[in-house]
Design a protein around this motif. Sequence first.
Motif, mmCIF file in Angstrom:
data_model
loop_
_atom_site.group_PDB
_atom_site.id
_atom_site.type_symbol
_atom_site.label_atom_id
_atom_site.label_comp_id
_atom_site.label_asym_id
_atom_site.label_seq_id
_atom_site.Cartn_x
_atom_site.Cartn_y
_atom_site.Cartn_z
ATOM 1 N N VAL A 665 0.849 -1.189 0.000
ATOM 2 C CA VAL A 665 0.000 0.000 0.000
ATOM 3 C C VAL A 665 0.886 1.240 0.000
ATOM 4 O O VAL A 665 1.902 1.300 0.706
ATOM 5 N N LEU A 666 0.524 2.240 -0.794
ATOM 6 C CA LEU A 666 1.223 3.521 -0.797
ATOM 7 C C LEU A 666 0.421 4.511 0.036
ATOM 8 O O LEU A 666 -0.782 4.695 -0.181
ATOM 9 N N GLY A 667 1.080 5.139 1.015
ATOM 10 C CA GLY A 667 0.387 6.086 1.862
ATOM 11 C C GLY A 667 1.323 7.089 2.494
ATOM 12 O O GLY A 667 2.547 6.898 2.536
ATOM 13 N N TYR A 668 0.748 8.148 3.007
ATOM 14 C CA TYR A 668 1.520 9.212 3.648
ATOM 15 C C TYR A 668 2.319 8.660 4.826
ATOM 16 O O TYR A 668 1.831 7.828 5.599
ATOM 17 N N PHE A 669 3.548 9.183 4.992
ATOM 18 C CA PHE A 669 4.385 8.761 6.117
ATOM 19 C C PHE A 669 4.738 9.936 7.032
ATOM 20 O O PHE A 669 4.470 9.912 8.214
ATOM 21 N N THR A 670 5.341 10.989 6.485
ATOM 22 C CA THR A 670 5.716 12.134 7.318
ATOM 23 C C THR A 670 6.056 13.325 6.422
ATOM 24 O O THR A 670 6.022 13.224 5.190
ATOM 25 N N ILE A 671 6.385 14.435 7.058
ATOM 26 C CA ILE A 671 6.908 15.620 6.364
ATOM 27 C C ILE A 671 8.335 15.831 6.852
ATOM 28 O O ILE A 671 8.574 15.907 8.062
ATOM 29 N N ASP A 672 9.287 15.898 5.917
ATOM 30 C CA ASP A 672 10.690 15.993 6.331
ATOM 31 C C ASP A 672 11.087 17.435 6.620
ATOM 32 O O ASP A 672 10.269 18.359 6.555
ATOM 33 N N ASN A 673 12.357 17.633 6.930
ATOM 34 C CA ASN A 673 12.841 18.962 7.311
ATOM 35 C C ASN A 673 12.805 19.957 6.172
ATOM 36 O O ASN A 673 12.918 21.173 6.393
ATOM 37 N N ASN A 674 12.691 19.484 4.934
ATOM 38 C CA ASN A 674 12.614 20.366 3.764
ATOM 39 C C ASN A 674 11.170 20.633 3.348
ATOM 40 O O ASN A 674 10.930 21.088 2.222
ATOM 41 N N ASN A 675 10.226 20.303 4.234
ATOM 42 C CA ASN A 675 8.792 20.478 3.967
ATOM 43 C C ASN A 675 8.345 19.677 2.744
ATOM 44 O O ASN A 675 7.526 20.119 1.946
ATOM 45 N N THR A 676 8.888 18.481 2.618
ATOM 46 C CA THR A 676 8.500 17.551 1.561
ATOM 47 C C THR A 676 7.602 16.477 2.161
ATOM 48 O O THR A 676 7.914 15.917 3.212
ATOM 49 N N SER A 677 6.500 16.198 1.473
ATOM 50 C CA SER A 677 5.598 15.142 1.923
ATOM 51 C C SER A 677 6.178 13.794 1.520
ATOM 52 O O SER A 677 6.400 13.526 0.337
ATOM 53 N N VAL A 678 6.456 12.960 2.523
ATOM 54 C CA VAL A 678 7.094 11.666 2.293
ATOM 55 C C VAL A 678 6.043 10.565 2.391
ATOM 56 O O VAL A 678 5.291 10.497 3.368
ATOM 57 N N PHE A 679 6.009 9.709 1.370
ATOM 58 C CA PHE A 679 5.120 8.552 1.351
ATOM 59 C C PHE A 679 5.957 7.292 1.527
ATOM 60 O O PHE A 679 7.181 7.309 1.318
#
Length: 817
Positions: A665-679
């Motif tokens: 499954v592909l899903g949201y994981f976190t937001i990194d220090n560069n304000n990138t949405s990580v899946f």
Amino acid sequence: MKQLYLFIILSLICGISFAQPPVKKLQATKTTIAPKIDGVLDDEVWKTAPIATDFVELNPVAGRHEKPEERTEVRILYDNTAIYIGARMYETGPEKIARELATRDNVGNADFIGIVLDTYLDGINASGFYVTAAGSQFDAKYSPSPGGGSNEDASWNAVWDSKVKIDDKGWTAEFRIPYSALRFSKKDIQTWGINMIRKRQKETKQLFWNELDPKKNGFINQEGQLTGIEKLTPPVRLAFYPYFSTYVNHYPYNTPGVANTTGSVNGGMDIKYGINQSFTVDMTLIPDFGQVQSDNQILNLTPFEVKYNENRPFFTEGTELFNKGNLFYSRRVGGTPIDYGNVSLNPNEEIIKNPNETRLLNATKFSGRTASGLGIGVFNAVQQSADATIQDTITGKTRMAQTSPTTNYNIIVLDQNLPHNSSFTLINTNVTRFGQDYNADVGGFAFNLNNKKNSYGVTGYGFMSDLTYPDKTDTKGYAYEISAGKNLGNFTGNITEDYVSPNYNPNDLGFLNNPNYFDHTIYVQYAHYKPTKYFTQWSIWSNIYYSRRYEPSAFQTADYAVGGNVYLKNFWQLGTNYHYQPAGNDFYAPEIAGMHYNNPFSYRGNIYGNSPRTKRFYWGFFSQLIEISNGHGSFSNTDELFYTMQFSNHFSIGEDVTYTPQRSVLGYFTIDNNNTSVFSLYDRNTVENIFNLKYTFDANMGLTLRVRHYWSVRNNLSFYNLKPDGSLVPRVPSEFNSTNDEDFNTFNVDMIYVWQFSPGSELSIAYKNSSLTDTNLAQDGYYHNLKGTFSSPQNNNFSIKILYYIDYQNLRKKKKA
């Protein structure tokens, strides 16, 4: 698509005239000598009352009249203090009577007889009183549901008397319903709506005195009439419910200065005062909700808030007026402090105490309805401020930081009944915080309009939210819904449009997952109610859902579904449905404004069923399979199995087990220090196991045990960055790995003994155990995690509570004596 819409609209407009059965009428008899409520219909006064009989089936064969040897006979008397019901339920033998014992508000596997009174004859609102062949009481409030039909509020409780007897002819029941349990207009001559319901459990038969047409939407609007009620002079309606409770709690903090075991003694009172026949004030002072059922906590991987059920009695009983327009999510009152997760810390500081609930000081409900059908409701609650305790790790000094100011919650509702079971409602909710936080106000109207035959209807609402801040510009938002449909006949359906503006926010007292959408739904159903060779009833339906983001306009998602249900001759129920969701845009998963994720298309299929509830062993199942075209072979399935085993009329157990494996499954994981949405691409396993045990000593005393274990684990396989165009690109190299997995366990035990030692009064003893672990060690299986919950820190709570019912009329009688 235009041709499909045109076909559906024409089908909804095209109506057929249906012959309606005549409305039955029953005359109540006034008496000066009240019958003795002992379950035996041998009082002379019963012989003078007219008989209501010839009940008609709704299930399993709609329209079939009861047999003479299995007939039902009901008589009704009244005086200036109460309504009296005497009922005889004939059977060809006592062995045909199901009579599982259950405590109050639980029917169990038992026959029952009930009376539903619509004291305003509006065909919309009513009160129901039921008693089983085992003597268990059940009562409920009825109000219109947003989609038509009637809502049953089983949490509403009234104080009334009933007794039953079983003999060689069947069984009998007597009710005494005091006027303190009812509200009605002040008229010299009154006509009430009425229906009577009988359930013959072993034959799965549900019968009504005034026939219900299954092709017609609604229950209360198909009532008969109770006539002959004249010159009522009811007494003062005033009751007190003082309570006393004591708690002992143990949690192994094992921290210097923090006690592992604590205790408390509490006291408070509920008050019910009938201002007149129509209006009542309900107040709770220093309420105690410590014995309510534990929440079903879950691992939430969505961007939306989890909506939990309300289990606190004051907020569930008799709240039908305040739930108009769905602006009242009562868990906000006495809920999580508004700044619970926003405590600012200085260097070398840590939070050592942060209450996740606020204390409710008092709450008041004023509600009722005038003779002209105008319902008036006012709700008010005051919530105490909350503070977090912060400690300096070097000096040991502590300070307090406010997480919630003293807060006032208020709702005002005006609900006018209109002809043909229609209504128009004005509602306003307000949250005022006595501090530096913002205040919230939401208001508007709701309506439900039907034609004379109740065959067509239009429902909807329009609301505005206004949030006022002390340090920035206020924000306003808007929402509306309108739905039109055909509610009568084998073929029914509706078309619905929903709009929510970007700034609409009712969540200070209501509930909304997300704003900023413009949705359309078309639903059609064909139901066949005449028995065939294999089925007693069957239906097929189809639903089309289309959603767009409103501003800036963009397609979000759609769902095309078809399904059906069948009721077999052996009383099994089976159903299935299938869904297709095309590729769309998810604007919420990235959790960054202006970003979106390209959702792939998916298929979903469900099948479910359950055996007859009349059997001592009752079971059912649900199975779902989802395939997602994300290029990684993604799939998910859910399998649920539940059962109840009735060993005797006193003892039963049940279990509900759900297993949900998800792969790739592909899903949201976190937001990194560069304000990138990580899946992340991940596998997930979820198991929920709920075990119930019930032992009922008699109709007034019982013991229940509920044990729930929930385990969910997320194993991340690889990580991706979300690009501005909504696609994903592998994150190489990635600082995330298996140490960023998640393993979530929650375990709860709720064991409660309840003894209703007199009407309205009860003693309850509760033991509650809970534990929660949330770690990154996601390698072990289910049984290892289950075992781990027993070795993790446990919170144990033991409590005793006594609630006593005091009727003002009884105090007056004792004083005169």
